[in-house]
Design an enzyme around this catalytic site. Structure first.
Site, PDB file in Angstrom:
ATOM      1  N   HIS A  62       6.911 -33.276  40.769  1.00  0.00           N
ATOM      2  CA  HIS A  62       5.663 -33.133  40.007  1.00  0.00           C
ATOM      3  C   HIS A  62       4.721 -32.198  40.749  1.00  0.00           C
ATOM      4  CE1 HIS A  62       4.578 -36.270  42.874  1.00  0.00           C
ATOM      5  NE2 HIS A  62       3.324 -36.343  42.445  1.00  0.00           N
ATOM      6  N   HIS A  64       1.644 -32.452  42.009  1.00  0.00           N
ATOM      7  CA  HIS A  64       0.636 -32.815  42.998  1.00  0.00           C
ATOM      8  C   HIS A  64       0.966 -32.045  44.270  1.00  0.00           C
ATOM      9  CE1 HIS A  64      -0.718 -36.821  40.977  1.00  0.00           C
ATOM     10  NE2 HIS A  64      -1.468 -35.795  40.613  1.00  0.00           N
ATOM     11  N   ASP A  66       0.988 -32.405  47.411  1.00  0.00           N
ATOM     12  CA  ASP A  66       1.822 -32.907  48.512  1.00  0.00           C
ATOM     13  C   ASP A  66       3.319 -32.841  48.219  1.00  0.00           C
ATOM     14  OD1 ASP A  66       1.199 -34.924  46.627  1.00  0.00           O
ATOM     15  OD2 ASP A  66       1.632 -36.531  48.021  1.00  0.00           O
ATOM     16  N   HIS A  67       3.665 -32.395  46.993  1.00  0.00           N
ATOM     17  CA  HIS A  67       5.092 -32.296  46.640  1.00  0.00           C
ATOM     18  C   HIS A  67       5.550 -30.865  46.397  1.00  0.00           C
ATOM     19  CE1 HIS A  67       5.696 -36.683  46.238  1.00  0.00           C
ATOM     20  NE2 HIS A  67       4.376 -36.608  46.147  1.00  0.00           N
ATOM     21  N   HIS A 142       3.383 -41.727  36.480  1.00  0.00           N
ATOM     22  CA  HIS A 142       2.444 -41.282  37.500  1.00  0.00           C
ATOM     23  C   HIS A 142       1.242 -40.633  36.791  1.00  0.00           C
ATOM     24  CE1 HIS A 142       1.310 -40.394  41.535  1.00  0.00           C
ATOM     25  NE2 HIS A 142       1.566 -39.113  41.507  1.00  0.00           N
ATOM     26  N   ASP A 211       6.585 -39.569  42.764  1.00  0.00           N
ATOM     27  CA  ASP A 211       5.727 -40.745  42.903  1.00  0.00           C
ATOM     28  C   ASP A 211       5.784 -41.567  41.615  1.00  0.00           C
ATOM     29  OD1 ASP A 211       5.034 -39.254  45.126  1.00  0.00           O
ATOM     30  OD2 ASP A 211       2.982 -38.936  44.546  1.00  0.00           O
ATOM     31  N   HIS A 269       6.702 -41.988  51.437  1.00  0.00           N
ATOM     32  CA  HIS A 269       5.430 -41.620  50.809  1.00  0.00           C
ATOM     33  C   HIS A 269       4.311 -42.583  51.221  1.00  0.00           C
ATOM     34  CE1 HIS A 269       2.622 -40.496  47.486  1.00  0.00           C
ATOM     35  NE2 HIS A 269       3.193 -39.324  47.640  1.00  0.00           N
TER      36      HIS A 269
HETATM   37 ZN   LIG Z   1       2.594 -37.733  46.381  1.00  0.00          ZN
HETATM   38 ZN   LIG Z   2       1.657 -37.625  43.036  1.00  0.00          ZN
END
Ligand SMILES: [Zn+2]
Ligand SMILES: [Zn+2]
Length: 305
Positions: A62, A64, A66-67, A142, A211, A269
């Protein structure tokens, strides 16, 4: 055939306590998958001596940061290092556009083709397949569109049991038997697969779920996998945070693992609020004893059983 998962990042949101943002390398024989690509992933790939140009596929769960914030830098470096081999990129709607805009305003072009496939967010879909494995994406719940991934062996060869076979076989015939096919030799002798083979070993599988909030709908997709990676951003003391953030606790991840009857659970995570992760293991093993914590640099081999 080797089947392994190497952990590059286990932190949610930002890098903290020596933990990096989400990224993993899954290697099945000669196919190398990078799953998620948080900021700094290229430096971590270097640290763990993964050759960038051997990566055949990148799977992004996805959008976001951090990914995937490390993705453009990695694509760019692959080009600068002389990559010409096409790269398969799988990810949600919008990812292709984001990369195109970065290339456009940087007046850049990559030396190789990026073959982009948009992941489906409504249902499970096979996104890649070759002669020995199959990769699927499946929806998670999510704050933005997000998918998990399932990497599963296919076409496991039958075990040959031809010690007592009174005729020798050519390579072609041997390979047919490995596929479980029966055939007749030129002298009329019937080689029956049921008689001269044993069933194949169980197909190994790995599922990646990050997530997501607690969601029993994923259970059919991850049923009986050998290794399940499930996010566990929080421990029970902060379970109230899972609602607004749409994440899971260790206990919820363990409940999913138990209900899906998986062999082993790996938690990751982790929220930056936790320096020490012992409590994650305590809470998860109460429900699902076969739990491990993901840790940077760890390589988990999935063995045949
Ligand atoms: Zn994340
Ligand atoms: Zn996320």
């Amino acid at each position: 055939m080797s089947f392994s998962v190497t952990i590059l990042g286990t932190s949610s949101a930002i890098q903290a306590h020596g933990r990096n943002q989400s990224a993993q390398i899954v290697k099945v024989f000669n196919e190398i998958f990078l799953i998620d690509c948080g900021e700094g992933t290229q430096a971590i790939l270097k640290k763990y001596k993964v050759n960038f140009n051997k990566i055949n596929h990148i799977l992004i769960s996805h959008l976001h940061g951090d990914h995937y914030l490390g993705l453009f830098g990695l694509l760019s470096t692959m080009s600068l290092l002389g990559r010409t081999k096409p790269l398969n990129l799988f990810g949600p709607k919008g990812l292709k556009e984001i990369i195109s805009i970065q290339l456009k305003y940087g007046d850049m072009a990559l030396n190789y083709e990026v073959i982009f496939s948009e992941t489906q967010v409504k249902e499970k879909a096979i996104i890649f397949k070759n002669g020995f494995l199959e990769v699927s994406s499946f929806p998670l719940i999510h704050r933005v569109d997000c998918t998990g991934f399932l990497i599963k062996e296919t076409n496991k060869p039958f075990k040959i049991n031809t010690e007592d076979l009174p005729h020798s076989l050519s390579n072609v015939q041997y390979n047919r038997l490995k596929k479980g096919e029966s055939f007749v030799l030129s002298n009329g002798f019937k080689v029956e697969a049921e008689k001269w083979t044993l069933p194949p070993k169980k197909a190994r599988s790995y599922a990646y779920c990050s997530d997501t909030m607690y969601n029993e709908k994923i259970i059919p997709y991850i049923k009986e996998v050998d290794l399940l990676y499930h996010e566990s951003t929080f421990i029970e003391a902060h379970a109230d945070r899972t609602i607004s953030t749409m994440h899971s606790t260790a206990r919820e991840a363990a409940t999913i693992a138990k209900k899906a009857d998986v062999k082993k659970l790996m938690l990751g995570h982790f929220s930056t609020r936790y320096k020490d992760l012992d409590q994650f293991l305590v809470e998860s093993t109460e429900i699902f004893p076969s739990t491990i914590l993901a840790k940077e640099g760890n390589k988990i081999s999935i063995e045949e059983s």
